[in-house]
Design an enzyme around this catalytic site. Structure first.
Site, PDB file in Angstrom:
ATOM      1  N   CYS A  58     -10.488 -28.384  22.731  1.00 46.86           N
ATOM      2  CA  CYS A  58     -11.761 -28.023  22.040  1.00 46.86           C
ATOM      3  C   CYS A  58     -12.332 -27.726  23.508  1.00 46.86           C
ATOM      4  O   CYS A  58     -12.008 -28.091  24.471  1.00 46.86           O
ATOM      5  CB  CYS A  58     -12.398 -29.015  21.142  1.00 46.86           C
ATOM      6  SG  CYS A  58     -13.989 -28.292  20.514  1.00 46.86           S
TER       7      CYS A  58
ATOM      8  N   CYS B  43     -18.761 -25.962  20.933  1.00 46.80           N
ATOM      9  CA  CYS B  43     -17.488 -25.872  21.038  1.00 46.80           C
ATOM     10  C   CYS B  43     -16.646 -24.534  21.423  1.00 46.80           C
ATOM     11  O   CYS B  43     -15.777 -24.062  21.289  1.00 46.80           O
ATOM     12  CB  CYS B  43     -16.781 -26.395  19.665  1.00 46.80           C
ATOM     13  SG  CYS B  43     -17.264 -27.730  19.234  1.00 46.80           S
TER      14      CYS B  43
ATOM     15  N   LYS C 277     -11.831 -29.872   8.877  1.00 49.98           N
ATOM     16  CA  LYS C 277     -12.880 -30.561   9.731  1.00 49.98           C
ATOM     17  C   LYS C 277     -14.423 -30.501   9.099  1.00 49.98           C
ATOM     18  O   LYS C 277     -14.819 -29.289   9.368  1.00 49.98           O
ATOM     19  CB  LYS C 277     -12.617 -30.137  11.045  1.00 49.98           C
ATOM     20  CG  LYS C 277     -13.751 -31.172  12.136  1.00 49.98           C
ATOM     21  CD  LYS C 277     -13.199 -30.891  13.466  1.00 49.98           C
ATOM     22  CE  LYS C 277     -14.513 -31.548  14.436  1.00 49.98           C
ATOM     23  NZ  LYS C 277     -13.945 -31.270  15.673  1.00 49.98           N
TER      24      LYS C 277
ATOM     25  N   ARG D  71     -19.023 -38.671  19.959  1.00 51.75           N
ATOM     26  CA  ARG D  71     -19.905 -37.781  20.926  1.00 51.75           C
ATOM     27  C   ARG D  71     -20.476 -38.744  22.059  1.00 51.75           C
ATOM     28  O   ARG D  71     -20.492 -38.133  22.975  1.00 51.75           O
ATOM     29  CB  ARG D  71     -20.861 -37.210  20.364  1.00 51.75           C
ATOM     30  CG  ARG D  71     -20.019 -36.035  19.272  1.00 51.75           C
ATOM     31  CD  ARG D  71     -20.943 -35.115  18.387  1.00 51.75           C
ATOM     32  NE  ARG D  71     -20.354 -34.523  17.468  1.00 51.75           N
ATOM     33  CZ  ARG D  71     -21.076 -33.690  16.414  1.00 51.75           C
ATOM     34  NH1 ARG D  71     -22.278 -33.780  16.333  1.00 51.75           N
ATOM     35  NH2 ARG D  71     -20.433 -32.872  15.710  1.00 51.75           N
TER      36      ARG D  71
ATOM     37  N   LYS E 198     -10.153 -34.197   8.119  1.00 51.58           N
ATOM     38  CA  LYS E 198     -11.274 -35.250   8.925  1.00 51.58           C
ATOM     39  C   LYS E 198     -12.479 -35.129   8.434  1.00 51.58           C
ATOM     40  O   LYS E 198     -12.986 -33.873   8.287  1.00 51.58           O
ATOM     41  CB  LYS E 198     -10.901 -34.953  10.224  1.00 51.58           C
ATOM     42  CG  LYS E 198     -12.211 -35.173  11.391  1.00 51.58           C
ATOM     43  CD  LYS E 198     -11.755 -34.407  12.943  1.00 51.58           C
ATOM     44  CE  LYS E 198     -13.013 -35.112  13.642  1.00 51.58           C
ATOM     45  NZ  LYS E 198     -12.755 -34.425  14.929  1.00 51.58           N
TER      46      LYS E 198
END
Ligand code: PBG
Length: 342
Positions: free
Chosen positions: A133, A143, A209, A219, A262
């Site tokens: 990513c 991203c 996701k 994060r 996820k």
């Protein structure tokens, strides 16, 4: 699955008191032999955060129990996991620099690349997966490549992701795991790898996701929060199950070797639906926010740690996932060995 035979269980002989379900649960041996879903250490994948420098093991404040490791000390997190039976690892990196296009994602001297080279040589029997990513590497934390008006440019980002995947594969990754959620990234990465003669390197895509609140602690750990806005224009809307399934199955069509769902438990219904729609291996990712929900509840005494960890991760397997990515992998693997047959 149609056998032409009616399954028994219908009709008037099927109810209480002829049938007593508790006969199947009478003692521990019986319960053990009838266990349908199993979770074993070999099903677990441990995420590892690697940072620049040497001799570093730095606890992550937002994720108690998890550290950032410099490549040279990564064996200290790998070896206990391997001893407990965990054989696969997912790498995230904290780069030495960030820029607008996240070029550190494909620089050979950055922590993920260094760790992969070192570990591929040192441990021939483990599986190395690199998260692919741009958000850890971009100065803005998004991203991908930004347009002048601050949107993430899908097709320009595909080139950056392909370079990152190639660099990770060249450094020794067995699999690259694109987590950016651009359209077409699996196909782009697949053809970049094949074009470079690396057709044996696989793609484990973050197929479903969601744009989720449960990535908050990660994060902080990876320093990858967006500096403005959010990720809703590329990650998936939690309220749109049909859109999620369509998006995920596109990754399968583009040549993904495994699909990730996820966050794991908030997406169990998605895993059930994907299990029915594809024969690819499915991977549930118990993300940082789920880890912290469990950790906080366990450390406050609200939950029994052993039982809560086992039940939570079994739920992910039960939904149809073959594998589980979890920050608890080592602890859970030890627990699974201790409780085997209990
Ligand atoms: C990178 C990435 C993220 C996670 C995995 N890969 C963060 C994000 O999308 O913001 C989250 C993992 C976790 O929360 O444990 N894009």
């Amino acid at each position: 699955m149609e056998s032409g035979l009616e399954k028994s269980g219908g009709g008037e002989m099927s109810g209480f008191p002829i049938v007593r379900m508790r006969r199947l649960r009478e003692n521990a041996a019986l319960r053990n032999m009838l266990t349908e879903v199993t979770l074993e250490p070999r099903h677990l994948i441990l995420p590892v955060f690697v940072c620049p420098g040497e001799g570093i093991s730095e606890p992550i404040p937002s994720m108690p129990g998890v550290c950032r490791w410099s490549a040279d000390r990564a064996p200290e997190v790998i070896e206990p996991a391997v001893d407990a039976g965990v054989t696969a690892f997912l790498f995230f990196g904290l780069p030495t620099y960030k820029d607008a296009d996240g070029t550190g994602a494909f620089a050979p001297d950055q922590p993920v690349q260094r760790a992969l080279r070192f570990l591929r040589g040192k441990y021939p029997d483990i599986v190395l997966i690199a998260d692919t990513c741009m958000c850890e590497y971009t100065s803005h934390g998004h991203c991908g490549h930004l347009t002048d008006d601050g949107r993430v440019d899908n097709d320009a980002t595909l080139e950056l992701l392909s370079k990152a995947a190639l660099s990770q594969a060249e450094s020794g990754a067995h699999f690259v795991a694109p987590s950016d959620m651009m359209d077409g990234r699996v196909g782009a990465i697949r053809s970049a790898l094949d074009g470079a003669g690396m057709s044996s390197v696989g793609v484990i895509s973050y197929a479903a996701k969601l744009a989720s609140a449960f990535y908050g602690p990660f994060r902080d750990a990876a320093g990858s929060a967006p500096s403005f806005g959010d990720r809703k224009s590329y990650q998936l809307p939690p309220a749109n199950p049909r859109e999620i399934i369509r998006d995920a199955l596109m990754d399968a069509d583009e040549g993904a070797d495994m699909l990730i769902v996820k966050p794991a438990v908030p997406c169990l219904d998605i895993a059930v639906r994907l299990r029915a729609g594809t024969d690819l291996p499915l991977v549930g990712y118990v993300v940082s926010g789920e880890y912290m929900m469990l950790r906080s509840a366990i450390s406050s005494g609200a939950l029994d740690g052993e039982r809560a960890l086992l039940e939570y991760h079994i739920a992910v397997k039960r939904s149809g996932c073959d594998l589980v990515i979890t920050y608890c992998a080592t602890e859970l693997a030890r627990l699974l060995r201790e409780t085997a047959g209990r």
